[in-house]
Design a protein around this motif. Structure first.
Motif, PDB file in Angstrom:
ATOM      1  N   VAL A   1      38.546  92.392 -49.173  1.00 12.15           N
ATOM      2  CA  VAL A   1      39.298  92.826 -50.354  1.00 12.15           C
ATOM      3  C   VAL A   1      40.789  92.938 -50.037  1.00 12.15           C
ATOM      4  O   VAL A   1      41.635  92.499 -50.820  1.00 12.15           O
ATOM      5  CB  VAL A   1      38.739  94.154 -50.905  1.00 12.15           C
ATOM      6  N   VAL A   2      41.137  93.498 -48.872  1.00 13.53           N
ATOM      7  CA  VAL A   2      42.552  93.610 -48.475  1.00 13.53           C
ATOM      8  C   VAL A   2      43.166  92.215 -48.342  1.00 13.53           C
ATOM      9  O   VAL A   2      44.280  91.966 -48.803  1.00 13.53           O
ATOM     10  CB  VAL A   2      42.709  94.416 -47.171  1.00 13.53           C
ATOM     11  N   ALA A   3      42.429  91.290 -47.726  1.00 12.47           N
ATOM     12  CA  ALA A   3      42.939  89.920 -47.556  1.00 12.47           C
ATOM     13  C   ALA A   3      43.146  89.236 -48.907  1.00 12.47           C
ATOM     14  O   ALA A   3      44.156  88.552 -49.112  1.00 12.47           O
ATOM     15  CB  ALA A   3      41.980  89.107 -46.692  1.00 12.47           C
ATOM     16  N   ALA A   4      42.216  89.420 -49.838  1.00 11.50           N
ATOM     17  CA  ALA A   4      42.359  88.819 -51.171  1.00 11.50           C
ATOM     18  C   ALA A   4      43.558  89.414 -51.912  1.00 11.50           C
ATOM     19  O   ALA A   4      44.294  88.694 -52.591  1.00 11.50           O
ATOM     20  CB  ALA A   4      41.078  89.013 -51.980  1.00 11.50           C
TER      21      ALA A   4
ATOM     22  N   GLY B   1      53.912  93.001 -38.338  1.00 15.97           N
ATOM     23  CA  GLY B   1      54.624  94.029 -39.082  1.00 15.97           C
ATOM     24  C   GLY B   1      54.328  94.071 -40.570  1.00 15.97           C
ATOM     25  O   GLY B   1      55.014  94.775 -41.312  1.00 15.97           O
ATOM     26  N   LEU B   2      53.302  93.348 -41.041  1.00 20.21           N
ATOM     27  CA  LEU B   2      52.941  93.367 -42.460  1.00 20.21           C
ATOM     28  C   LEU B   2      52.619  94.793 -42.889  1.00 20.21           C
ATOM     29  O   LEU B   2      51.794  95.461 -42.281  1.00 20.21           O
ATOM     30  CB  LEU B   2      51.727  92.465 -42.713  1.00 20.21           C
ATOM     31  N   ASP B   3      53.281  95.252 -43.938  1.00 20.28           N
ATOM     32  CA  ASP B   3      53.026  96.584 -44.481  1.00 20.28           C
ATOM     33  C   ASP B   3      51.689  96.555 -45.216  1.00 20.28           C
ATOM     34  O   ASP B   3      51.532  95.855 -46.209  1.00 20.28           O
ATOM     35  CB  ASP B   3      54.152  96.985 -45.435  1.00 20.28           C
ATOM     36  N   LEU B   4      50.723  97.328 -44.721  1.00 26.18           N
ATOM     37  CA  LEU B   4      49.388  97.348 -45.308  1.00 26.18           C
ATOM     38  C   LEU B   4      49.162  98.542 -46.231  1.00 26.18           C
ATOM     39  O   LEU B   4      48.073  98.699 -46.778  1.00 26.18           O
ATOM     40  CB  LEU B   4      48.334  97.354 -44.196  1.00 26.18           C
ATOM     41  N   THR B   5      50.175  99.362 -46.432  1.00 27.65           N
ATOM     42  CA  THR B   5      50.007 100.550 -47.277  1.00 27.65           C
ATOM     43  C   THR B   5      49.778 100.215 -48.752  1.00 27.65           C
ATOM     44  O   THR B   5      49.165 101.026 -49.445  1.00 27.65           O
ATOM     45  CB  THR B   5      51.207 101.507 -47.140  1.00 27.65           C
ATOM     46  N   PRO B   6      50.204  99.046 -49.272  1.00 19.49           N
ATOM     47  CA  PRO B   6      49.940  98.781 -50.693  1.00 19.49           C
ATOM     48  C   PRO B   6      48.470  98.538 -51.032  1.00 19.49           C
ATOM     49  O   PRO B   6      48.106  98.549 -52.201  1.00 19.49           O
ATOM     50  CB  PRO B   6      50.748  97.516 -50.992  1.00 19.49           C
ATOM     51  N   GLN B   7      47.619  98.300 -50.045  1.00 17.02           N
ATOM     52  CA  GLN B   7      46.221  97.967 -50.344  1.00 17.02           C
ATOM     53  C   GLN B   7      45.537  99.069 -51.143  1.00 17.02           C
ATOM     54  O   GLN B   7      45.768 100.240 -50.921  1.00 17.02           O
ATOM     55  CB  GLN B   7      45.445  97.649 -49.061  1.00 17.02           C
ATOM     56  N   GLN B   8      44.741  98.646 -52.113  1.00 11.29           N
ATOM     57  CA  GLN B   8      43.985  99.574 -52.961  1.00 11.29           C
ATOM     58  C   GLN B   8      42.581  99.016 -53.133  1.00 11.29           C
ATOM     59  O   GLN B   8      42.288  98.326 -54.107  1.00 11.29           O
ATOM     60  CB  GLN B   8      44.655  99.726 -54.327  1.00 11.29           C
ATOM     61  N   THR B   9      41.709  99.316 -52.188  1.00 15.36           N
ATOM     62  CA  THR B   9      40.359  98.768 -52.265  1.00 15.36           C
ATOM     63  C   THR B   9      39.416  99.643 -53.078  1.00 15.36           C
ATOM     64  O   THR B   9      38.423  99.155 -53.610  1.00 15.36           O
ATOM     65  CB  THR B   9      39.774  98.581 -50.856  1.00 15.36           C
ATOM     66  N   ASP B  10      39.715 100.933 -53.173  1.00 16.68           N
ATOM     67  CA  ASP B  10      38.891 101.883 -53.915  1.00 16.68           C
ATOM     68  C   ASP B  10      37.416 101.738 -53.522  1.00 16.68           C
ATOM     69  O   ASP B  10      37.088 101.768 -52.356  1.00 16.68           O
ATOM     70  CB  ASP B  10      39.104 101.740 -55.419  1.00 16.68           C
ATOM     71  N   ASP B  11      36.516 101.584 -54.499  1.00 15.92           N
ATOM     72  CA  ASP B  11      35.078 101.505 -54.224  1.00 15.92           C
ATOM     73  C   ASP B  11      34.560 100.074 -54.168  1.00 15.92           C
ATOM     74  O   ASP B  11      33.362  99.866 -53.981  1.00 15.92           O
ATOM     75  CB  ASP B  11      34.301 102.259 -55.306  1.00 15.92           C
ATOM     76  N   PHE B  12      35.419  99.100 -54.325  1.00 13.20           N
ATOM     77  CA  PHE B  12      34.957  97.715 -54.391  1.00 13.20           C
ATOM     78  C   PHE B  12      34.192  97.272 -53.141  1.00 13.20           C
ATOM     79  O   PHE B  12      33.152  96.610 -53.269  1.00 13.20           O
ATOM     80  CB  PHE B  12      36.116  96.773 -54.713  1.00 13.20           C
ATOM     81  N   PRO B  13      34.640  97.613 -51.907  1.00 21.16           N
ATOM     82  CA  PRO B  13      33.842  97.234 -50.732  1.00 21.16           C
ATOM     83  C   PRO B  13      32.427  97.816 -50.759  1.00 21.16           C
ATOM     84  O   PRO B  13      31.472  97.152 -50.360  1.00 21.16           O
ATOM     85  CB  PRO B  13      34.642  97.776 -49.555  1.00 21.16           C
ATOM     86  N   ALA B  14      32.281  99.031 -51.245  1.00 18.99           N
ATOM     87  CA  ALA B  14      30.943  99.631 -51.351  1.00 18.99           C
ATOM     88  C   ALA B  14      30.089  98.870 -52.358  1.00 18.99           C
ATOM     89  O   ALA B  14      28.895  98.632 -52.125  1.00 18.99           O
ATOM     90  CB  ALA B  14      31.047 101.100 -51.737  1.00 18.99           C
ATOM     91  N   TYR B  15      30.679  98.458 -53.477  1.00 16.60           N
ATOM     92  CA  TYR B  15      29.937  97.678 -54.470  1.00 16.60           C
ATOM     93  C   TYR B  15      29.492  96.339 -53.879  1.00 16.60           C
ATOM     94  O   TYR B  15      28.367  95.901 -54.106  1.00 16.60           O
ATOM     95  CB  TYR B  15      30.768  97.433 -55.731  1.00 16.60           C
ATOM     96  N   ILE B  16      30.368  95.687 -53.147  1.00 15.45           N
ATOM     97  CA  ILE B  16      30.020  94.420 -52.499  1.00 15.45           C
ATOM     98  C   ILE B  16      28.871  94.634 -51.528  1.00 15.45           C
ATOM     99  O   ILE B  16      27.893  93.882 -51.508  1.00 15.45           O
ATOM    100  CB  ILE B  16      31.241  93.813 -51.774  1.00 15.45           C
ATOM    101  N   SER B  17      28.972  95.668 -50.714  1.00 12.18           N
ATOM    102  CA  SER B  17      27.947  95.973 -49.719  1.00 12.18           C
ATOM    103  C   SER B  17      26.594  96.256 -50.373  1.00 12.18           C
ATOM    104  O   SER B  17      25.563  95.745 -49.936  1.00 12.18           O
ATOM    105  CB  SER B  17      28.405  97.168 -48.891  1.00 12.18           C
ATOM    106  N   ILE B  18      26.584  97.044 -51.420  1.00  8.73           N
ATOM    107  CA  ILE B  18      25.341  97.363 -52.129  1.00  8.73           C
ATOM    108  C   ILE B  18      24.758  96.118 -52.790  1.00  8.73           C
ATOM    109  O   ILE B  18      23.549  95.872 -52.720  1.00  8.73           O
ATOM    110  CB  ILE B  18      25.584  98.477 -53.165  1.00  8.73           C
ATOM    111  N   PHE B  19      25.604  95.315 -53.415  1.00  8.88           N
ATOM    112  CA  PHE B  19      25.160  94.102 -54.093  1.00  8.88           C
ATOM    113  C   PHE B  19      24.499  93.123 -53.116  1.00  8.88           C
ATOM    114  O   PHE B  19      23.399  92.620 -53.363  1.00  8.88           O
ATOM    115  CB  PHE B  19      26.361  93.445 -54.790  1.00  8.88           C
ATOM    116  N   VAL B  20      25.167  92.864 -52.003  1.00 10.91           N
ATOM    117  CA  VAL B  20      24.630  91.920 -51.015  1.00 10.91           C
ATOM    118  C   VAL B  20      23.358  92.474 -50.378  1.00 10.91           C
ATOM    119  O   VAL B  20      22.364  91.759 -50.234  1.00 10.91           O
ATOM    120  CB  VAL B  20      25.698  91.579 -49.949  1.00 10.91           C
TER     121      VAL B  20
END
Length: 134
Positions: A112-115, A47-66
């Motif tokens: 990012v959501v986990a962090a 039941g953890l509320d996941l609506t507060p997550q705000q990943t924006d473009d950070f996952p894309a930056y991680i993906s491009i960097f790696v």
């Protein structure tokens, strides 16, 4: 919904690993995503509320960097040892880079959501397993 402390991750790395696997960072039991990159509103298991997550473009930056750091040695190898032309290089490098970047987006978003959950950011409540005091 109360969660037993035994199912809380003991370290940030355990929470991040759950996120990378697409599982809830808090319990590890529920799915984090309802669509490819769309997180659920709440974990179906704890039941953890996941609506507060705000990943924006950070996952894309991680993906491009790696992807860039993994592709650079391959591009150098193909250019020097195999002397491929522009067309040959493009036919190998572009599809491989696209697959790598797209394949890394969901795990990066879970990371990012986990962090954010672990650190109590953006409205998540900070939860920890209390270490036993001697």
């Amino acid at each position: 919904m109360s969660l037993p402390t035994s199912s809380l991750p003991p370290t940030i790395w355990a929470a991040i690993l759950r996120g990378i696997r697409g599982r809830c960072p808090r319990c590890g039991g529920g799915s984090l995503f309802r669509k490819w990159l769309k997180p659920r509103d709440a974990c179906p298991a704890c039941g953890l509320d996941l609506t507060p997550q705000q990943t924006d473009d950070f996952p894309a930056y991680i993906s491009i960097f790696v992807t860039g750091h993994l592709m650079a040695p391959l591009i150098i190898l193909l250019a020097t040892d195999f002397e491929l032309g522009t067309l040959g290089m493009g036919l190998i490098v572009i599809p491989l880079a696209l697959v790598m970047m797209l394949g890394m987006l969901q795990p990066a978003k879970g990371l990012v959501v986990a962090a954010q959950w672990w650190n109590g950011m953006h409205g998540f409540r900070r939860e920890r397993v209390e270490a036993d005091q001697p």
